[in-house]
Design an enzyme around this catalytic site. Structure first.
Site, short mmCIF file in Angstrom:
data_model
loop_
_atom_site.label_atom_id
_atom_site.label_comp_id
_atom_site.label_asym_id
_atom_site.label_seq_id
_atom_site.Cartn_x
_atom_site.Cartn_y
_atom_site.Cartn_z
N ASP A 276 22.80 -7.80 59.32
CA ASP A 276 22.73 -7.72 57.95
C ASP A 276 21.65 -6.86 57.58
O ASP A 276 20.81 -6.23 58.42
CB ASP A 276 22.73 -8.88 57.13
CG ASP A 276 23.23 -8.77 55.72
OD1 ASP A 276 23.60 -7.64 55.19
OD2 ASP A 276 23.33 -9.92 55.18
N ASP B 29 24.58 -2.57 50.75
CA ASP B 29 25.56 -2.87 49.51
C ASP B 29 24.79 -3.63 48.49
O ASP B 29 23.45 -4.21 48.72
CB ASP B 29 26.46 -3.77 49.87
CG ASP B 29 26.12 -4.88 50.56
OD1 ASP B 29 25.48 -5.28 51.43
OD2 ASP B 29 26.65 -6.13 50.08
N ALA C 213 28.23 -11.67 47.74
CA ALA C 213 27.95 -12.39 46.94
C ALA C 213 28.50 -13.57 46.04
O ALA C 213 28.62 -13.62 45.10
CB ALA C 213 27.49 -11.07 45.69
N CYS D 134 29.48 -39.71 62.55
CA CYS D 134 29.63 -38.47 63.60
C CYS D 134 29.29 -38.87 64.78
O CYS D 134 28.45 -39.82 64.94
CB CYS D 134 28.95 -37.40 62.99
SG CYS D 134 28.90 -35.73 64.23
N CYS E 298 28.70 -36.57 67.48
CA CYS E 298 28.29 -35.52 68.31
C CYS E 298 26.97 -35.99 68.99
O CYS E 298 26.54 -37.06 68.93
CB CYS E 298 27.66 -34.32 67.27
SG CYS E 298 26.20 -34.72 66.62
N CYS F 207 24.07 -37.35 66.90
CA CYS F 207 24.47 -38.65 66.17
C CYS F 207 24.73 -39.82 67.14
O CYS F 207 24.48 -41.06 66.78
CB CYS F 207 25.60 -38.48 65.33
SG CYS F 207 24.94 -37.17 64.04
N1 GUN Z 1 24.64 -12.10 52.62
C1 GUN Z 1 25.22 -13.01 51.48
N2 GUN Z 1 25.72 -12.31 50.72
C2 GUN Z 1 25.63 -11.03 51.04
C3 GUN Z 1 25.99 -9.80 50.38
O1 GUN Z 1 26.70 -9.67 49.41
N3 GUN Z 1 25.78 -8.61 50.89
C4 GUN Z 1 25.09 -8.66 52.31
N4 GUN Z 1 24.85 -7.27 52.96
N5 GUN Z 1 24.54 -9.82 52.96
C5 GUN Z 1 24.96 -10.93 52.18
ZN ZN Z 2 26.61 -35.50 64.26
#
Ligand code: GUN
Ligand code: ZN
Length: 492
Positions: free
Chosen positions: A93, A128, A196, A279, A281, A284
């Protein structure tokens, strides 16, 4: 756009597919969960994500690395795969999240994409603008224009065989989301995250989430791999997959662990409130909630909870893949909708988009299970109703819940929620559906809708309906001129 995504089978708008990530030299089976790795604090080390949890792909934040005195150089020198010790695909990201949180960041799209390329990322992300829900339309439109400009910048950066994402913004305006998606799809970028949406998910606004994702999907081609940014709660994976989301990134497993939150497929529990773990796993199975509460070392306690949280998330993703394979994803969504009223809102909103889901829904599946009044609005029912508009019948036609009669030229079955069913189709999907003996009103109403469509398509035919005691006001929806008779005793 490079051809990197291949769909194997559909169920509603959900699909099993394969994403080819050329720079990593791997293909990733979708739908897939990308665990979020914080380069500074690895609650669960990437090598363990790969070996124990089967992660084929993960996501980390290049902006954090870019701004780190400690990690920037090692990332550039060693590359991300060595630095993190992960051999699968790595998505990065860009710092847009920091932009949303702090209002400002210190890199441009060109710089951060170049950096992502230089540290060996396999899928990079431009900067973005994550416009939050409910802002004034003008703001959403302006910020979207900026995001679009940055996608166009991203197209010009030479990033070799690194895939690049084209985030879709537009706040809570469906038309902006659809336009954003169409424009993103029109670039030569490769992966399409819907952005978003974290505030919607944090507030349990799953109906609104569906109304954001559905228009975005309309703007994208079917060969577009779709990522739902920041979606990490396993209770909503099935819903989002049914809409056509392929990739999910989960920071929730680690973030929730820090707050003592324990994920389940039907919601979030607090470690404090648990006497038993629901659970099996490894975590757990080997610990009681009390034992985990008693772990003094914070990091160790986080690790235990985070590992459980990952196990349920990975397990849900496998369950979803199996459901896609078998064709009972909507039954799974329906089960998940029973976990929380907000999820029911999500499912009900999904069904408002049944016509959209119908366009890709596959023709034959194992069996249609009618599980609640919502089932009457599934895409399969809609598809049958559309088919009734094209079916022809002549003379005196009986539509009956009972047996054939020689008094008519043709006898059709009458099957709630589908309505009239020609006998030769009676065994085919979805018409051989499993229904509870005690039908609900929604099933009768949908059947009446089916009758209306067939009658409208055959205005010269003389129809008779034999039913088993449907409610009078529902029968009132049957067009005039149709003879209606009750077969047996009314069932209430
Ligand atoms: N991580 C969570 N939401 C967003 C987003 O809208 N844009 C980017 N780049 N990373 C995110
Ligand atoms: Zn678990």
């Amino acid at each position: 756009m490079r051809e990197v995504f291949e769909v194997r089978d559909y169920d509603a708008a959900g699909r099993r597919g394969e994403l080819t990530v050329p720079r990593a030299g791997v293909t990733v089976e979708t739908p897939a969960l990308l665990p979020v790795v914080n380069p500074h604090v690895q609650t669960v080390p990437p090598a363990q994500l790969e070996d124990e949890f089967g992660a084929e792909i993960l996501i980390t934040n290049s902006y954090v690395l870019h701004n780190s005195d400690e990690l920037r150089e090692p990332a550039l020198e060693q590359g991300l795969h060595d630095l993190l010790d992960f051999s699968g695909a790595i998505m990065t990201d860009s710092g847009s999240f920091q932009l949303a949180e702090y209002g400002e960041i210190t890199v441009t799209t060109e710089e951060i994409l170049q950096f992502q390329h230089d540290i060996g990322s396999d899928i990079g992300t431009p900067v973005d603008i994550p416009t939050p829900p409910d802002v004034p339309r003008e703001q959403a439109a302006e910020e979207l224009a900026t995001t679009q400009e940055r996608l166009e910048v991203a197209e010009t950066v030479d990033t070799g065989d690194m895939l690049v994402t084209a985030p879709v913004q537009g706040s809570t305006y469906p038309d902006l989301r659809e336009r954003a998606a169409r424009e993103a799809y029109g670039t030569d970028l490769d992966v399409f995250p819907i952005g978003a949406v974290v505030p919607l998910m944090n507030d349990y606004r799953f109906g609104d989430l569906v109304d954001v994702v559905a228009p975005a999907k309309r703007g994208l081609g079917e060969n577009a791999p779709v990522h739902l940014f920041g979606a990490g709660h396993p209770m909503m994976f099935a819903l989002a997959v049914a809409l056509g989301c392929d990739l999910f990134d989960s920071a929730a497993y680690a973030l929730y662990a820090r707050d003592g939150r324990y994920l389940t497929v039907s919601g979030t529990e607090h470690l404090e409130d648990l006497d038993y773990f629901p659970c099996s796993c490894p975590i757990c199975s080997e610990h009681t909630p009390e034992e985990v509460r008693d772990v003094d070392d914070d990091r160790e306690r986080y690790r235990l909870l985070a590992e459980h949280n990952l196990h349920v998330s990975v397990e849900e993703m496998r369950r979803i893949r199996q459901a896609l394979r078998r064709g009972n994803l909507l039954e799974l969504v329906e089960q998940r909708a029973r976990g929380h009223p907000a999820m029911l809102d999500g499912y009900r909103t999904l069904l408002e988009h049944s016509a959209q889901l119908e366009t890709t829904d596959r023709v034959a599946k194992e069996a249609f299970f009618y599980l609640s009044s919502e089932s009457a609005r599934r895409p399969e029912v809609l598809r049958h109703h559309q088919r009734l508009e094209r079916l022809e019948c002549e003379g005196a036609v009986l539509l009956t819940e009972g047996s054939n009669s020689d008094d008519f030229d043709e006898c059709w079955n009458l099957v709630p929620p589908f309505g009239p069913v020609p006998r030769e189709l009676a065994e085919s999907y979805p018409l051989g559906a499993e229904l509870p003996e005690r039908r609900d009103r929604a099933a009768y109403e949908a059947a009446v809708e089916g009758i209306r469509r067939l009658v409208a398509a055959n205005p010269d035919t003389e129809f008779t309906v034999f039913h088993t005691g449907w409610p009078d006001d529902v029968l009132g929806g049957i067009p005039e001129g149709v003879r209606v008779e009750v077969l047996g005793k009314r069932r209430e």
